[in-house]
Design an enzyme around this catalytic site. Sequence first.
Site, PDB file in Angstrom:
ATOM      1  N   SER A 190       5.449  -2.131  -6.405  1.00  0.00           N
ATOM      2  CA  SER A 190       5.655  -2.176  -7.975  1.00  0.00           C
ATOM      3  C   SER A 190       7.118  -1.899  -8.079  1.00  0.00           C
ATOM      4  CB  SER A 190       4.945  -0.881  -8.458  1.00  0.00           C
ATOM      5  OG  SER A 190       5.105  -0.527  -9.799  1.00  0.00           O
ATOM      6  N   TYR A 203       2.679   8.166  -7.337  1.00  0.00           N
ATOM      7  CA  TYR A 203       2.454   6.665  -7.419  1.00  0.00           C
ATOM      8  C   TYR A 203       3.608   6.074  -6.814  1.00  0.00           C
ATOM      9  CZ  TYR A 203       1.360   2.155  -9.276  1.00  0.00           C
ATOM     10  OH  TYR A 203       1.231   0.577  -9.491  1.00  0.00           O
TER      11      TYR A 203
HETATM   12  P1  NAD Z   1      -6.744  -2.874 -11.988  1.00  0.00           P
HETATM   13  O1  NAD Z   1      -7.149  -1.706 -12.116  1.00  0.00           O
HETATM   14  O2  NAD Z   1      -7.223  -3.920 -12.409  1.00  0.00           O
HETATM   15  O3  NAD Z   1      -6.784  -3.180 -10.090  1.00  0.00           O
HETATM   16  C1  NAD Z   1      -6.705  -1.773  -9.247  1.00  0.00           C
HETATM   17  C2  NAD Z   1      -7.862  -2.071  -8.396  1.00  0.00           C
HETATM   18  O4  NAD Z   1      -7.881  -1.067  -7.362  1.00  0.00           O
HETATM   19  C3  NAD Z   1      -9.250  -1.721  -9.084  1.00  0.00           C
HETATM   20  O5  NAD Z   1      -9.898  -2.867  -9.857  1.00  0.00           O
HETATM   21  C4  NAD Z   1     -10.411  -1.088  -7.988  1.00  0.00           C
HETATM   22  O6  NAD Z   1     -11.111  -2.302  -7.568  1.00  0.00           O
HETATM   23  C5  NAD Z   1      -9.214  -0.972  -6.992  1.00  0.00           C
HETATM   24  N1  NAD Z   1      -9.404   0.277  -6.375  1.00  0.00           N
HETATM   25  C6  NAD Z   1      -8.926   1.439  -6.626  1.00  0.00           C
HETATM   26  N2  NAD Z   1      -9.185   2.477  -6.096  1.00  0.00           N
HETATM   27  C7  NAD Z   1      -9.677   2.120  -5.093  1.00  0.00           C
HETATM   28  C8  NAD Z   1     -10.414   2.628  -3.917  1.00  0.00           C
HETATM   29  N3  NAD Z   1     -10.279   3.858  -3.606  1.00  0.00           N
HETATM   30  N4  NAD Z   1     -11.235   1.656  -3.044  1.00  0.00           N
HETATM   31  C9  NAD Z   1     -11.171   0.361  -3.349  1.00  0.00           C
HETATM   32  N5  NAD Z   1     -10.726  -0.227  -4.217  1.00  0.00           N
HETATM   33  C10 NAD Z   1      -9.840   0.666  -5.075  1.00  0.00           C
HETATM   34  O7  NAD Z   1      -5.115  -2.684 -12.122  1.00  0.00           O
HETATM   35  P2  NAD Z   1      -4.000  -3.827 -11.410  1.00  0.00           P
HETATM   36  O8  NAD Z   1      -2.846  -3.315 -12.319  1.00  0.00           O
HETATM   37  O9  NAD Z   1      -4.235  -5.148 -11.323  1.00  0.00           O
HETATM   38  O10 NAD Z   1      -3.774  -3.161 -10.033  1.00  0.00           O
HETATM   39  C11 NAD Z   1      -3.455  -4.056  -8.995  1.00  0.00           C
HETATM   40  C12 NAD Z   1      -2.244  -3.404  -8.085  1.00  0.00           C
HETATM   41  O11 NAD Z   1      -1.139  -3.579  -9.018  1.00  0.00           O
HETATM   42  C13 NAD Z   1      -2.315  -1.927  -7.830  1.00  0.00           C
HETATM   43  O12 NAD Z   1      -1.842  -1.726  -6.714  1.00  0.00           O
HETATM   44  C14 NAD Z   1      -1.337  -1.430  -8.653  1.00  0.00           C
HETATM   45  O13 NAD Z   1      -0.438  -0.169  -8.490  1.00  0.00           O
HETATM   46  C15 NAD Z   1      -0.105  -2.566  -8.738  1.00  0.00           C
HETATM   47  N6  NAD Z   1       0.725  -2.601  -9.972  1.00  0.00           N
HETATM   48  C16 NAD Z   1      -0.029  -2.588 -11.341  1.00  0.00           C
HETATM   49  C17 NAD Z   1       0.892  -2.789 -12.354  1.00  0.00           C
HETATM   50  C18 NAD Z   1       0.717  -2.710 -13.688  1.00  0.00           C
HETATM   51  O14 NAD Z   1       1.622  -2.671 -14.579  1.00  0.00           O
HETATM   52  N7  NAD Z   1      -0.549  -3.150 -14.013  1.00  0.00           N
HETATM   53  C19 NAD Z   1       2.375  -2.778 -11.919  1.00  0.00           C
HETATM   54  C20 NAD Z   1       2.861  -2.621 -10.644  1.00  0.00           C
HETATM   55  C21 NAD Z   1       2.027  -2.744  -9.763  1.00  0.00           C
END
Ligand code: NAD
Length: 297
Positions: A190, A203
């Site tokens: 991230s 985080y």
């Molecule tokens: P999202 O909520 O759609 O996806 C995250 C997924 O992680 C969830 O759908 C869930 O299935 C899974 N998850 C969480 N805890 C878990 C556990 N204990 N066991 C199994 N699965 C688990 O949101 P997203 O934004 O698509 O997130 C995906 C990745 O992107 C994450 O690592 C997040 O930190 C990263 N990210 C997101 C952003 C943003 O702005 N959305 C920015 C930077 C990084």
Amino acid sequence: MSDTMYTPKDPTTQYPRPPFPPQQQDGPGDSRKMDPAPDHGETTYVGTGRLPGRKALITGADSGIGRAVAIAYAREGADVALSYLAEEQAEAEEVAELIRAEGRTAVLLPGDLQDEAVDQQVVADAVEGLGGLDILVINAGTMPTVDSIDDFETETLDHVLKANIYPLFWLTKAASPHLKPGASIITTSSIQGFVPSPSLAEYAVSKAGIANWTRAMAQQLIERGIRVNGVAPGPVWTPLQPAFVPNEKIEEFGSETPMGRAGQPVELAPAFVFLASQESSYVVGETIAVTGGSPTH
Ligand code: NAD
Ligand code: MG
């Protein structure tokens, strides 16, 4: 010629700009409740045959970035195993449906990855269901906000590290015997891992750890012909946001970027396709920033 994801256009107005309507959800969140609906590429991602016959396991594949990557990989010719939390079954089934519509195999693997035995089982079931494994996308993540050190709780940090860091080791150890030269592991870090926000210390330290792990593990595994790389997203319109970020920030979500808007999940997918495909054969240990212009260094 019809308008596709490859048609040049102004990226600043390509997708919704803030303000977003106020909205809040409980974790892990549900993409179907988001307004406006996120674009995971359901009708927009066009594959060009970049992952023919590859077999991919993607964590967090029900929603958000993981869902967009799953759809993109299937459209590029890959079979896909989807890891997600049990309560996300309905969303995961939608993704599986889209994968099967491409004539590709989808394997559904619910389970909480905070337990090493679950990680081992998810890999074993993916290998069995797909008939092997070439691509491992470690993308699942959780993002509690804690505004003050006075509110720090050990349980929160344990949870963040168990969900965001331990599976890097557990999944990779379980998968590595199955990965042949030409395989690829991709992490999701991230911008927070490089430029942290004050209320995301737990985080952010996990996301810095992911980018660091990516560099270390890349050096170990390249000796086996396995490339390890990562993607560092900026603000992306996924359920992670309304599930963890307070309302007033949601309304302005993405406005701080030079682009002036949040990214959509589908805009992250091409970086994951590139890193999984042989076209990135000399890219190793890198974390590609996809941030709408916010510097990561
Ligand atoms: P999202 O909520 O759609 O996806 C995250 C997924 O992680 C969830 O759908 C869930 O299935 C899974 N998850 C969480 N805890 C878990 C556990 N204990 N066991 C199994 N699965 C688990 O949101 P997203 O934004 O698509 O997130 C995906 C990745 O992107 C994450 O690592 C997040 O930190 C990263 N990210 C997101 C952003 C943003 O702005 N959305 C920015 C930077 C990084
Ligand atoms: Mg989800």
